[in-house]
Motif scaffolding. Structure first.
Motif, short mmCIF file in Angstrom:
data_model
loop_
_atom_site.label_atom_id
_atom_site.label_comp_id
_atom_site.label_asym_id
_atom_site.label_seq_id
_atom_site.Cartn_x
_atom_site.Cartn_y
_atom_site.Cartn_z
N LYS A 329 52.13 40.24 45.83
CA LYS A 329 52.78 39.64 44.67
C LYS A 329 51.74 39.48 43.55
O LYS A 329 50.63 39.01 43.77
CB LYS A 329 53.35 38.28 45.04
N ILE A 330 52.12 39.89 42.33
CA ILE A 330 51.20 39.85 41.19
C ILE A 330 51.36 38.55 40.42
O ILE A 330 52.47 38.13 40.09
CB ILE A 330 51.47 41.04 40.26
N ASN A 331 50.24 37.92 40.12
CA ASN A 331 50.20 36.76 39.23
C ASN A 331 49.49 37.19 37.95
O ASN A 331 48.46 37.88 38.01
CB ASN A 331 49.44 35.61 39.88
N SER A 332 50.03 36.82 36.81
CA SER A 332 49.47 37.31 35.56
C SER A 332 49.46 36.25 34.48
O SER A 332 50.11 35.20 34.60
CB SER A 332 50.25 38.54 35.07
N ASP A 333 48.73 36.52 33.42
CA ASP A 333 48.60 35.60 32.29
C ASP A 333 48.35 36.44 31.05
O ASP A 333 47.89 37.58 31.13
CB ASP A 333 47.43 34.64 32.54
N ARG A 334 48.63 35.86 29.88
CA ARG A 334 48.39 36.56 28.61
C ARG A 334 47.49 35.77 27.66
O ARG A 334 46.99 36.33 26.70
CB ARG A 334 49.72 36.87 27.91
N LYS A 335 47.32 34.49 27.90
CA LYS A 335 46.55 33.67 26.97
C LYS A 335 45.07 33.97 27.13
O LYS A 335 44.49 33.80 28.21
CB LYS A 335 46.81 32.19 27.23
N ILE A 336 44.41 34.43 26.05
CA ILE A 336 43.05 34.93 26.19
C ILE A 336 42.03 33.83 26.45
O ILE A 336 40.99 34.08 27.05
CB ILE A 336 42.63 35.78 24.97
N SER A 337 42.32 32.58 26.01
CA SER A 337 41.36 31.50 26.25
C SER A 337 41.22 31.17 27.73
O SER A 337 40.24 30.55 28.15
CB SER A 337 41.75 30.25 25.47
N ASN A 338 42.21 31.59 28.53
CA ASN A 338 42.12 31.38 29.97
C ASN A 338 41.14 32.36 30.63
O ASN A 338 40.90 32.27 31.83
CB ASN A 338 43.49 31.51 30.62
N PHE A 339 40.60 33.27 29.82
CA PHE A 339 39.60 34.23 30.31
C PHE A 339 38.33 34.12 29.46
O PHE A 339 37.65 35.10 29.20
CB PHE A 339 40.16 35.66 30.22
N GLU A 340 38.01 32.90 29.06
CA GLU A 340 36.96 32.69 28.07
C GLU A 340 35.59 33.18 28.49
O GLU A 340 34.76 33.52 27.64
CB GLU A 340 36.88 31.21 27.70
N ASN A 341 35.32 33.24 29.78
CA ASN A 341 34.01 33.70 30.25
C ASN A 341 33.97 35.20 30.54
O ASN A 341 32.97 35.71 31.04
CB ASN A 341 33.59 32.91 31.49
#
Length: 371
Positions: A329-341
């Motif tokens: 099952k794939i979990n995904s996100d689009r908000k770029i601040s959640n990948f800040e590092n």
């Protein structure tokens, strides 16, 4: 008194057409998607009439069956990328300014469409057509679709308003397309396509009409001069007949038929996202237009793994559980601040990708791509 022009150039005969504008054609930029039989003929025709810039997208390689239908390929090319070869051949054929991408169009940044006057499709599947359709409309660029099978073929022209490709699909077609666009199936490496019978003559005829439509639009700079706009012209090779039908716009078409306003910014894809936000190039309320896969969960054995990769770059092997060989099952996100590092490069974000920042559309351009 009319002065007799005794100086001719290679385009002299076509320049005698009253509405022809050779200078406009020289300054035109056309994107061809597909470098097979149709793509070869489209490239040949555009090169001969003097189009200034041609970009070719295709992720396939030449095989033996291409040789009889592709004017620019021969036996020595088997196993080599079609788009690269075709771009190089038309460059030497008529000194055309041409470049290429060895890629599926879906794997490139959405903003690639912004740079072209017309898109000409030489595709063989619904998913790619749907992709081209949605984003040419978003950037207000007409596109001309072509297809061949056996001795038959068709040409459809879609403008910046009115009927679009999705409007032409049946409910069953849309269901199949939705399945192909689902997260799990987007991770597949390849689609197994049936081999459609075609001939060199079919591709020559259909590509000729596609290019003719493009030339009418480019020379007159108006969609009103595209005779096949919003229509489908079907060619029946065995009877040598054409039928033109009107395409109908769906009031409930899921594709947004409106164009967008956007800003293009240069950023470093190797800089951490938190630093890009801190410098003010993007806000914390910025979202990628497509999903970033964050993690995967196996519903069968309970194992999980982190991924952090853009969805178009995920492969089938990435979503298969290492323990029980089950699709996860794939979990995904689009908000770029959640990948800040992370950096955009680490997340495999393609150049010229589209995002929204404070409800504004932005195309991000990797600083390294500037010339």
């Amino acid at each position: 008194m009319h002065k007799l022009d005794l100086v001719e150039d290679q385009y002299d005969r076509q320049k005698k057409i009253t509405w022809w504008d050779q200078e406009t054609l020289k300054n035109s930029k056309i994107l061809i998607i597909g470098a097979g039989a149709l793509g070869n003929e489209i490239s040949k025709n555009l090169s001969l009439v003097g189009i200034g810039k041609i970009t070719i997208i295709d992720n396939d390689i030449v095989d033996l069956t291409n040789i009889s239908r592709c004017v620019f390929f021969d036996e020595n090319d088997i196993g080599l990328p079609k788009s690269k070869l075709l771009s190089e051949r038309i460059n030497s054929f008529r000194n055309i300014n041409s470049n290429y991408f060895v890629s599926k169009v879906q794997d490139l940044g959405i903003g690639i469409f912004q740079d072209y006057d017309v898109v000409i499709g030489a595709l063989d599947n619904r998913e790619a057509r749907s992709w081209v359709n949605e984003y040419t409309r978003m950037f207000s660029i007409p596109w001309i679709d072509g297809a061949i099978e056996g001795l038959n073929g068709l040409v459809r022209s879609f403008g910046t308003k009115g009927v679009c490709y999705e409007c032409t699909l049946s409910e069953e077609d849309l269901k199949l397309l939705a399945i192909r666009k689902s997260c799990a199936l987007l991770s597949e490496d390849e689609i197994t396509l049936g081999k459609v019978p075609t001939t060199a003559t079919s591709s020559s005829i259909i590509s000729g009409f596609q290019v003719q439509e493009a030339l009418l639009y480019l020379s007159k700079q108006s969609e009103s001069f595209m005779p096949n706009l919003g229509k489908q012209m079907t060619f029946f090779g065995e009877t040598m007949t054409f039928v033109q039908t009107n395409l109908r716009e769906k009031s409930d078409c899921y594709v947004d038929h409106n164009s967008i306003n956007y800003q293009k910014i240069d950023i470093s894809y190797n800089k951490k996202i938190k630093d890009i936000i801190a410098e003010g190039a993007l806000s914390e309320n910025s979202y990628m237009f497509r999903d970033i896969i964050t993690s995967l969960d196996c519903l069968k054995c309970g194992s999980s793994k982190n991924l952090n990769i853009y969805i178009t770059h995920a492969k089938q092997k990435d979503v298969i559980c290492n323990k029980c060989n089950t699709e996860m099952k794939i979990n995904s996100d689009r908000k770029i601040s959640n990948f800040e590092n992370k950096t955009f490069a680490e997340l495999s974000i393609p150049n010229l990708e589209l995002l929204t920042s404070d409800e504004k559309y932005i195309i991000i351009n990797n600083e390294k791509s500037r010339k």
